[in-house]
Write an enzyme that holds these catalytic residues in place. Structure first.
Site, PDB file in Angstrom:
ATOM      1  N   GLU A 143      -4.504   2.496  -3.204  1.00 45.06           N
ATOM      2  CA  GLU A 143      -5.752   3.046  -2.663  1.00 45.06           C
ATOM      3  C   GLU A 143      -5.539   4.150  -1.626  1.00 45.06           C
ATOM      4  O   GLU A 143      -6.480   4.863  -1.303  1.00 45.06           O
ATOM      5  CB  GLU A 143      -6.604   1.931  -2.048  1.00 45.06           C
ATOM      6  CG  GLU A 143      -5.995   1.290  -0.814  1.00 45.06           C
ATOM      7  CD  GLU A 143      -7.032   0.991   0.259  1.00 45.06           C
ATOM      8  OE1 GLU A 143      -8.229   1.068  -0.012  1.00 45.06           O
ATOM      9  OE2 GLU A 143      -6.607   0.691   1.396  1.00 45.06           O
ATOM     10  N   ASN A 144      -4.307   4.303  -1.119  1.00 41.82           N
ATOM     11  CA  ASN A 144      -4.002   5.357  -0.144  1.00 41.82           C
ATOM     12  C   ASN A 144      -2.972   6.343  -0.668  1.00 41.82           C
ATOM     13  O   ASN A 144      -2.316   7.038   0.105  1.00 41.82           O
ATOM     14  CB  ASN A 144      -3.479   4.730   1.158  1.00 41.82           C
ATOM     15  CG  ASN A 144      -4.596   4.327   2.093  1.00 41.82           C
ATOM     16  OD1 ASN A 144      -5.501   5.106   2.371  1.00 41.82           O
ATOM     17  ND2 ASN A 144      -4.547   3.096   2.561  1.00 41.82           N
ATOM     18  N   HIS A 204      -7.107  -7.752  -0.410  1.00 46.20           N
ATOM     19  CA  HIS A 204      -7.069  -6.631   0.517  1.00 46.20           C
ATOM     20  C   HIS A 204      -7.969  -6.979   1.704  1.00 46.20           C
ATOM     21  O   HIS A 204      -9.195  -6.877   1.633  1.00 46.20           O
ATOM     22  CB  HIS A 204      -7.586  -5.376  -0.201  1.00 46.20           C
ATOM     23  CG  HIS A 204      -7.222  -4.096   0.480  1.00 46.20           C
ATOM     24  ND1 HIS A 204      -5.982  -3.501   0.343  1.00 46.20           N
ATOM     25  CD2 HIS A 204      -7.929  -3.279   1.291  1.00 46.20           C
ATOM     26  CE1 HIS A 204      -5.953  -2.380   1.019  1.00 46.20           C
ATOM     27  NE2 HIS A 204      -7.117  -2.233   1.623  1.00 46.20           N
ATOM     28  N   ASP A 256       0.807  -1.220   0.000  1.00 44.57           N
ATOM     29  CA  ASP A 256       0.000   0.000   0.000  1.00 44.57           C
ATOM     30  C   ASP A 256       0.840   1.270   0.000  1.00 44.57           C
ATOM     31  O   ASP A 256       1.579   1.538   0.946  1.00 44.57           O
ATOM     32  CB  ASP A 256      -0.913   0.044   1.220  1.00 44.57           C
ATOM     33  CG  ASP A 256      -1.827  -1.174   1.318  1.00 44.57           C
ATOM     34  OD1 ASP A 256      -1.320  -2.302   1.191  1.00 44.57           O
ATOM     35  OD2 ASP A 256      -3.031  -1.001   1.536  1.00 44.57           O
ATOM     36  N   HIS A 312      -3.436  -4.184   2.873  1.00 41.95           N
ATOM     37  CA  HIS A 312      -4.363  -3.507   3.796  1.00 41.95           C
ATOM     38  C   HIS A 312      -3.786  -3.222   5.170  1.00 41.95           C
ATOM     39  O   HIS A 312      -3.995  -2.138   5.710  1.00 41.95           O
ATOM     40  CB  HIS A 312      -5.688  -4.266   3.968  1.00 41.95           C
ATOM     41  CG  HIS A 312      -6.619  -3.610   4.961  1.00 41.95           C
ATOM     42  ND1 HIS A 312      -7.166  -2.357   4.748  1.00 41.95           N
ATOM     43  CD2 HIS A 312      -7.090  -4.020   6.170  1.00 41.95           C
ATOM     44  CE1 HIS A 312      -7.940  -2.042   5.774  1.00 41.95           C
ATOM     45  NE2 HIS A 312      -7.901  -3.019   6.657  1.00 41.95           N
ATOM     46  N   ASN A 331     -10.521  -0.871   0.537  1.00 38.76           N
ATOM     47  CA  ASN A 331     -11.672  -0.243   1.188  1.00 38.76           C
ATOM     48  C   ASN A 331     -11.707   1.274   1.022  1.00 38.76           C
ATOM     49  O   ASN A 331     -12.738   1.899   1.256  1.00 38.76           O
ATOM     50  CB  ASN A 331     -11.705  -0.604   2.676  1.00 38.76           C
ATOM     51  CG  ASN A 331     -10.423  -0.271   3.396  1.00 38.76           C
ATOM     52  OD1 ASN A 331      -9.344  -0.701   2.984  1.00 38.76           O
ATOM     53  ND2 ASN A 331     -10.512   0.484   4.482  1.00 38.76           N
ATOM     54  N   HIS A 332     -10.593   1.894   0.604  1.00 37.10           N
ATOM     55  CA  HIS A 332     -10.576   3.337   0.371  1.00 37.10           C
ATOM     56  C   HIS A 332     -10.665   3.701  -1.118  1.00 37.10           C
ATOM     57  O   HIS A 332     -10.481   4.864  -1.481  1.00 37.10           O
ATOM     58  CB  HIS A 332      -9.303   3.955   0.959  1.00 37.10           C
ATOM     59  CG  HIS A 332      -9.222   3.857   2.453  1.00 37.10           C
ATOM     60  ND1 HIS A 332     -10.217   4.317   3.293  1.00 37.10           N
ATOM     61  CD2 HIS A 332      -8.249   3.340   3.260  1.00 37.10           C
ATOM     62  CE1 HIS A 332      -9.863   4.085   4.551  1.00 37.10           C
ATOM     63  NE2 HIS A 332      -8.685   3.497   4.554  1.00 37.10           N
ATOM     64  N   HIS A 373      -0.719  -2.771   6.157  1.00 35.02           N
ATOM     65  CA  HIS A 373       0.472  -1.914   6.113  1.00 35.02           C
ATOM     66  C   HIS A 373       1.631  -2.484   6.926  1.00 35.02           C
ATOM     67  O   HIS A 373       2.620  -1.785   7.163  1.00 35.02           O
ATOM     68  CB  HIS A 373       0.164  -0.491   6.590  1.00 35.02           C
ATOM     69  CG  HIS A 373      -0.752   0.271   5.702  1.00 35.02           C
ATOM     70  ND1 HIS A 373      -0.762   1.655   5.649  1.00 35.02           N
ATOM     71  CD2 HIS A 373      -1.697  -0.132   4.817  1.00 35.02           C
ATOM     72  CE1 HIS A 373      -1.688   2.061   4.787  1.00 35.02           C
ATOM     73  NE2 HIS A 373      -2.256   0.983   4.274  1.00 35.02           N
TER      74      HIS A 373
END
Length: 256
Positions: free
Chosen positions: A39-40, A149, A8, A174, A67-68, A176
């Site tokens: 996603e982040n 994820h 991530d 997810h 999820n983001h 991290h």
């Protein structure tokens, strides 16, 4: 074939660090394909067209999500327009922008890439196990990579064994936090529970430590900020046999 999966990417600082390290890593290790979870990658959480473009221009071939993925509305059209960015495939079809799988054409070989999200401690989505079954029939690729994820290590390992021998590799994202359990499963699938994070080394999952501590200690809302300073890029290299689609070897890395 060597496929690099990158953990991530957190904020502009993580994106910039990736750009500084990825080109030389690709050359040194002879990487053929790069998959990064983005996603982040935007500051303040989520992913934007600008942060996605930055990662692509830095050397990523396919971006996956989680999820983001839909935190930024400006991304909705981008998902439908860009062929090589994914969101978890088990989000509802028909109402959710984008797609959860892609066939990446490499000339002599085609690589299927699937993005799924776990259900334990996250949104209640379609069953990732059954969704994986459907996508494997649809893709039909000899070489297939899955980004799962998910929060729960048990759910990740269960999917790894469920897909063992049917996909080339499964890597988790997810949390991290890079796990030290990389292995080739009994039927030839490369696996790691979580590949880790690309972002500030001295942080709580990329967030400034003091803010994370305050959130846990005081039980009051806190606006998280991406930490600064020294960074790392957590990743894993899957060396895959093109004829069988199985993983020959794998190497977990933390680049600082």
């Amino acid at each position: 074939m060597k496929i690099l999966a990158i953990g991530d990417v957190v904020g502009a600082i993580g994106s910039s660090f990736l750009r500084s390290k990825l080109p030389s890593l690709k050359k040194t290790e002879g990487i053929d394909l790069v998959i990064a979870n983005g996603e982040n990658s935007a500051d303040g959480n989520g992913i934007t067209p600008d942060s996605a473009d930055f990662l692509f221009s830095s050397g990523a071939d396919v971006l996956t999500g989680g999820n983001h993925s839909f935190r930024r509305r400006e991304m909705y059209d981008y998902y439908d327009q860009s062929p090589n960015i994914l969101r978890p495939a088990n989000f509802p079809e028909g109402t959710t922008p984008g797609k959860g799988a892609v066939i990446y054409d490499m000339g002599r070989y085609q690589v299927g890439i699937i993005n799924l999200m776990g259900c334990l401690f996250l949104k209640s989505l379609d069953d990732p196990f059954r969704k994986a079954d459907a996508l494997l029939k649809e893709l039909g690729t000899k070489i297939t990579i899955v980004d799962f994820h998910a929060e729960a290590t048990a759910e990740k390992r269960a999917l790894g064994y469920y897909l063992d021998g049917r996909v080339s590799a499964v890597f988790g994202t997810h949390t991290h936090v890079q796990t030290a359990d990389e292995q080739i499963l009994e039927n030839g699938t490369g696996y790691i529970t979580d590949v880790g994070m690309t972002g500030p080394l001295h942080s709580v999952l990329g967030v400034t430590a003091e803010l994370a501590i305050s959130n846990f200690r005081d039980k009051l809302p806190v606006k998280f900020e991406t930490a600064q300073g020294k960074c790392c890029m957590d990743c894993i290299i899957f060396d895959i046999d093109e004829k069988s689609g199985r993983t020959r070897s794998l190497k977990r890395l933390r680049i600082v």
